[in-house]
Enzyme design. Sequence first.
Site, mmCIF file in Angstrom:
data_model
loop_
_atom_site.group_PDB
_atom_site.id
_atom_site.type_symbol
_atom_site.label_atom_id
_atom_site.label_comp_id
_atom_site.label_asym_id
_atom_site.label_seq_id
_atom_site.Cartn_x
_atom_site.Cartn_y
_atom_site.Cartn_z
ATOM 1 N N THR A 113 0.820 -1.315 -0.078
ATOM 2 C CA THR A 113 0.070 -0.018 -0.099
ATOM 3 C C THR A 113 0.817 1.216 0.008
ATOM 4 O O THR A 113 1.946 1.252 0.411
ATOM 5 C CB THR A 113 -1.200 -0.082 1.225
ATOM 6 O OG1 THR A 113 -1.464 1.187 1.435
ATOM 7 C CG2 THR A 113 -0.164 -0.353 2.450
ATOM 8 N N ASP A 114 0.104 2.199 -0.259
ATOM 9 C CA ASP A 114 1.093 3.561 -0.640
ATOM 10 C C ASP A 114 1.120 4.115 1.107
ATOM 11 O O ASP A 114 2.078 5.131 1.338
ATOM 12 C CB ASP A 114 0.293 4.771 -1.165
ATOM 13 C CG ASP A 114 -1.091 4.954 -0.814
ATOM 14 O OD1 ASP A 114 -1.631 4.134 -0.126
ATOM 15 O OD2 ASP A 114 -1.510 5.866 -1.539
ATOM 16 N N GLU A 115 0.313 3.525 1.932
ATOM 17 C CA GLU A 115 0.241 4.116 3.379
ATOM 18 C C GLU A 115 1.739 4.092 3.998
ATOM 19 O O GLU A 115 2.054 4.408 5.177
ATOM 20 C CB GLU A 115 -0.813 3.530 4.151
ATOM 21 C CG GLU A 115 -2.131 3.781 3.728
ATOM 22 C CD GLU A 115 -3.173 3.584 4.752
ATOM 23 O OE1 GLU A 115 -3.110 3.484 5.891
ATOM 24 O OE2 GLU A 115 -4.560 3.764 4.081
ATOM 25 N N TYR A 158 -1.911 -0.556 11.190
ATOM 26 C CA TYR A 158 -2.007 -1.098 9.780
ATOM 27 C C TYR A 158 -0.881 -0.727 8.866
ATOM 28 O O TYR A 158 0.005 -1.941 8.419
ATOM 29 C CB TYR A 158 -3.308 -0.555 9.118
ATOM 30 C CG TYR A 158 -3.259 -0.986 7.913
ATOM 31 C CD1 TYR A 158 -3.407 -2.164 7.211
ATOM 32 C CD2 TYR A 158 -3.181 0.035 6.469
ATOM 33 C CE1 TYR A 158 -3.257 -2.489 5.684
ATOM 34 C CE2 TYR A 158 -3.114 -0.369 5.178
ATOM 35 C CZ TYR A 158 -3.331 -1.374 4.713
ATOM 36 O OH TYR A 158 -3.029 -1.869 3.509
ATOM 37 N N LYS A 195 2.136 -3.100 7.418
ATOM 38 C CA LYS A 195 2.456 -3.511 6.056
ATOM 39 C C LYS A 195 3.909 -3.241 5.780
ATOM 40 O O LYS A 195 4.710 -3.648 4.743
ATOM 41 C CB LYS A 195 1.856 -2.709 5.119
ATOM 42 C CG LYS A 195 0.072 -2.976 4.954
ATOM 43 C CD LYS A 195 -0.124 -4.471 4.535
ATOM 44 C CE LYS A 195 0.060 -4.648 2.988
ATOM 45 N NZ LYS A 195 -0.317 -5.917 2.557
HETATM 46 P P1 NAD Z 1 -9.718 -7.336 2.217
HETATM 47 O O1 NAD Z 1 -9.542 -6.933 3.811
HETATM 48 O O2 NAD Z 1 -10.913 -6.758 1.395
HETATM 49 O O3 NAD Z 1 -9.191 -8.740 2.001
HETATM 50 C C1 NAD Z 1 -8.242 -9.331 2.923
HETATM 51 C C2 NAD Z 1 -8.391 -10.872 2.522
HETATM 52 O O4 NAD Z 1 -7.347 -11.622 3.189
HETATM 53 C C3 NAD Z 1 -9.664 -11.410 2.987
HETATM 54 O O5 NAD Z 1 -10.278 -12.317 2.050
HETATM 55 C C4 NAD Z 1 -9.379 -12.122 4.331
HETATM 56 O O6 NAD Z 1 -10.290 -13.294 4.446
HETATM 57 C C5 NAD Z 1 -7.814 -12.606 3.995
HETATM 58 N N1 NAD Z 1 -7.131 -12.927 4.970
HETATM 59 C C6 NAD Z 1 -7.247 -12.133 6.064
HETATM 60 N N2 NAD Z 1 -6.260 -12.730 7.012
HETATM 61 C C7 NAD Z 1 -5.759 -13.739 6.576
HETATM 62 C C8 NAD Z 1 -4.905 -14.983 6.833
HETATM 63 N N3 NAD Z 1 -4.343 -14.873 8.363
HETATM 64 N N4 NAD Z 1 -4.597 -15.985 6.352
HETATM 65 C C9 NAD Z 1 -5.329 -16.050 4.968
HETATM 66 N N5 NAD Z 1 -6.063 -15.112 4.604
HETATM 67 C C10 NAD Z 1 -6.422 -14.199 5.352
HETATM 68 O O7 NAD Z 1 -8.455 -6.366 1.781
HETATM 69 P P2 NAD Z 1 -8.000 -5.473 0.327
HETATM 70 O O8 NAD Z 1 -8.876 -4.250 0.428
HETATM 71 O O9 NAD Z 1 -8.682 -6.536 -0.675
HETATM 72 O O10 NAD Z 1 -6.791 -5.640 0.234
HETATM 73 C C11 NAD Z 1 -5.795 -6.687 -0.282
HETATM 74 C C12 NAD Z 1 -4.249 -6.459 0.065
HETATM 75 O O11 NAD Z 1 -4.030 -5.205 -0.801
HETATM 76 C C13 NAD Z 1 -4.019 -6.151 1.339
HETATM 77 O O12 NAD Z 1 -2.666 -6.307 1.200
HETATM 78 C C14 NAD Z 1 -3.934 -4.609 1.419
HETATM 79 O O13 NAD Z 1 -2.971 -4.118 2.236
HETATM 80 C C15 NAD Z 1 -3.432 -3.999 -0.056
HETATM 81 N N6 NAD Z 1 -3.979 -2.926 -0.680
HETATM 82 C C16 NAD Z 1 -5.453 -2.426 -0.412
HETATM 83 C C17 NAD Z 1 -5.886 -1.275 -0.960
HETATM 84 C C18 NAD Z 1 -6.978 -1.170 -0.792
HETATM 85 O O14 NAD Z 1 -7.561 0.236 -1.026
HETATM 86 N N7 NAD Z 1 -8.191 -1.767 -0.349
HETATM 87 C C19 NAD Z 1 -5.027 -0.516 -1.319
HETATM 88 C C20 NAD Z 1 -3.805 -0.802 -1.531
HETATM 89 C C21 NAD Z 1 -3.121 -1.694 -1.088
HETATM 90 O O1 DAU Z 2 -4.215 3.905 0.362
HETATM 91 C C1 DAU Z 2 -4.563 2.723 0.382
HETATM 92 C C2 DAU Z 2 -5.304 2.199 1.506
HETATM 93 O O2 DAU Z 2 -6.339 2.754 1.417
HETATM 94 C C3 DAU Z 2 -5.178 0.573 1.791
HETATM 95 O O3 DAU Z 2 -3.803 0.233 1.975
HETATM 96 C C4 DAU Z 2 -6.052 0.256 2.767
HETATM 97 O O4 DAU Z 2 -6.391 -1.060 3.043
HETATM 98 C C5 DAU Z 2 -7.423 0.836 2.482
HETATM 99 O O5 DAU Z 2 -8.296 0.492 3.734
HETATM 100 C C6 DAU Z 2 -7.381 2.297 2.315
HETATM 101 O O6 DAU Z 2 -7.115 2.978 3.663
HETATM 102 P P1 DAU Z 2 -8.011 4.537 3.932
HETATM 103 O O7 DAU Z 2 -7.683 4.519 5.588
HETATM 104 O O8 DAU Z 2 -7.594 5.516 2.923
HETATM 105 O O9 DAU Z 2 -9.509 3.972 3.773
HETATM 106 P P2 DAU Z 2 -10.822 4.258 4.269
HETATM 107 O O10 DAU Z 2 -11.931 3.719 3.370
HETATM 108 O O11 DAU Z 2 -10.701 3.461 5.662
HETATM 109 O O12 DAU Z 2 -10.869 6.088 4.685
HETATM 110 C C7 DAU Z 2 -10.767 6.676 3.239
HETATM 111 C C8 DAU Z 2 -10.828 8.288 3.968
HETATM 112 O O13 DAU Z 2 -12.135 8.371 4.480
HETATM 113 C C9 DAU Z 2 -9.917 8.443 5.171
HETATM 114 O O14 DAU Z 2 -9.348 9.615 5.139
HETATM 115 C C10 DAU Z 2 -10.633 8.164 6.452
HETATM 116 C C11 DAU Z 2 -11.945 8.852 5.806
HETATM 117 N N1 DAU Z 2 -13.291 8.418 6.639
HETATM 118 C C12 DAU Z 2 -13.170 6.890 6.711
HETATM 119 C C13 DAU Z 2 -14.449 6.183 7.354
HETATM 120 C C14 DAU Z 2 -14.327 4.740 7.287
HETATM 121 C C15 DAU Z 2 -14.330 8.879 7.287
HETATM 122 O O15 DAU Z 2 -14.142 9.828 7.155
HETATM 123 N N2 DAU Z 2 -15.381 8.169 7.639
HETATM 124 C C16 DAU Z 2 -15.142 6.871 7.793
HETATM 125 O O16 DAU Z 2 -16.380 6.518 8.295
#
Ligand code: NAD
Ligand code: DAU
Length: 351
Positions: free
Chosen positions: A132-134, A157, A161
């Site tokens: 992730t970019d975080e 988190y 990562k």
């Molecule tokens: P998600 O939470 O939707 O899915 C995570 C999956 O991992 C689920 O299916 C869960 O059952 C599985 N999992 C969790 N713990 C596990 C374990 N111990 N063993 C096996 N499986 C397990 O997550 P996502 O949003 O699809 O993100 C997927 C990946 O991409 C993550 O590594 C996250 O850090 C990265 N990522 C997410 C975003 C985003 O915006 N969602 C952006 C950049 C990177």
């Molecule tokens: O940047 C990549 C990341 O993006 C991934 O690595 C993470 O897995 C993914 O969850 C996401 O993280 P964020 O924290 O940016 O996403 P989230 O949807 O939780 O929140 C987006 C923005 O909205 C953040 O600034 C917090 C704000 N927010 C979020 C929630 C859930 C609110 O204002 N209210 C809310 O209830």
Amino acid sequence: MRKNILITGGAGFIGSHLVRLIVNKYPEYHVFNLDKLTYAGNLSNLTDVENLPNYTFVREDICNFDAIKLIFEENKIDAVIHLAAESHVDRSIEDPFSFAQTNVLGTLSLLQAAKQCWENDFEGKLFYHVSTDEVYGALGRDGFFVETTPYKPHSPYSASKASSDHFVRAFHDTYGLPVVVSNCSNNYGSYQFPEKLIPLFINNIRHNKPLPVYGKGENVRDWLYVEDHARAIDVIFHKGRIGETYNIGGFNEWKNIDLIKVLIKVVDKELGRPEGTSEKLITYVKDRAGHDLRYAIDSSKLKNELGWEPSLQFEEGIEKTVRWYLQNQDWLDNVTNGEYQNYYEKMYKNR
Ligand code: NAD
Ligand code: DAU
């Protein structure tokens, strides 16, 4: 050439899109989708591919090293695309241990299994780590994250990562494990668990529930359509240089409050409500602890080296996304039953 690919976290949001892409596009590969099925994993995300002959689901925890090693050996795994993780920042603030467990130790367990099973021959093998970019921390008003930006994670988190990214690179530098890492910005699209901003707010607008905006709503995120992320992973998996990192992003920055207003407009329109009806649901609540101000990815390396670009304009992507959630209310209702209500109550009661 037949490849046996282990995709971890394939029942989650991004993982399910990636599994769908790879099994359909590469019938000559066999995809093993390894997932523990936590609250975030859902096999109903994959009903359209579950009977394909080149797809197998394996329920396992990535932290279970012995089981993972056996899966590598029995299925002659020659590539890993690792997405399994605890992924929600707010949950990591409540329970950092489970993030260290899965994101750090789980990644280490996969790395060690790959190293031990492949040791005699790294030729043609690949460990692709999805990050992730975080990990780069927060930006001020200007600038972008590039691949060489120093790591400065702020949440449990992102710290977990970042740690997993370091282990992946350490296995490359120390043992020569063939690895590649990508760091992506915020994804949006279908099948995202409604704890994250966009599906949570669509669901709340639908139910006329308050929209909890953290702080002043001024934080900025860089949004990418999830299928574009899956396409980028496909490109990097096949053409990325070993040992390299690629940033993935859409050059699509939105201040939270502006994005929320767009979302309200689109949902109200789809629900046949007069424009702006749901703006009254906006409720400013206590800010997220350690809330990163701004993320913005410079993905020019990926574009210049491997030719990837996002395919969808944000307005089109948001409309598709809103329609998907409104047309798949059973999916939303199923995942928001039971435990979700407890989560919601706990997470938002003191805000
Ligand atoms: P998600 O939470 O939707 O899915 C995570 C999956 O991992 C689920 O299916 C869960 O059952 C599985 N999992 C969790 N713990 C596990 C374990 N111990 N063993 C096996 N499986 C397990 O997550 P996502 O949003 O699809 O993100 C997927 C990946 O991409 C993550 O590594 C996250 O850090 C990265 N990522 C997410 C975003 C985003 O915006 N969602 C952006 C950049 C990177
Ligand atoms: O940047 C990549 C990341 O993006 C991934 O690595 C993470 O897995 C993914 O969850 C996401 O993280 P964020 O924290 O940016 O996403 P989230 O949807 O939780 O929140 C987006 C923005 O909205 C953040 O600034 C917090 C704000 N927010 C979020 C929630 C859930 C609110 O204002 N209210 C809310 O209830």
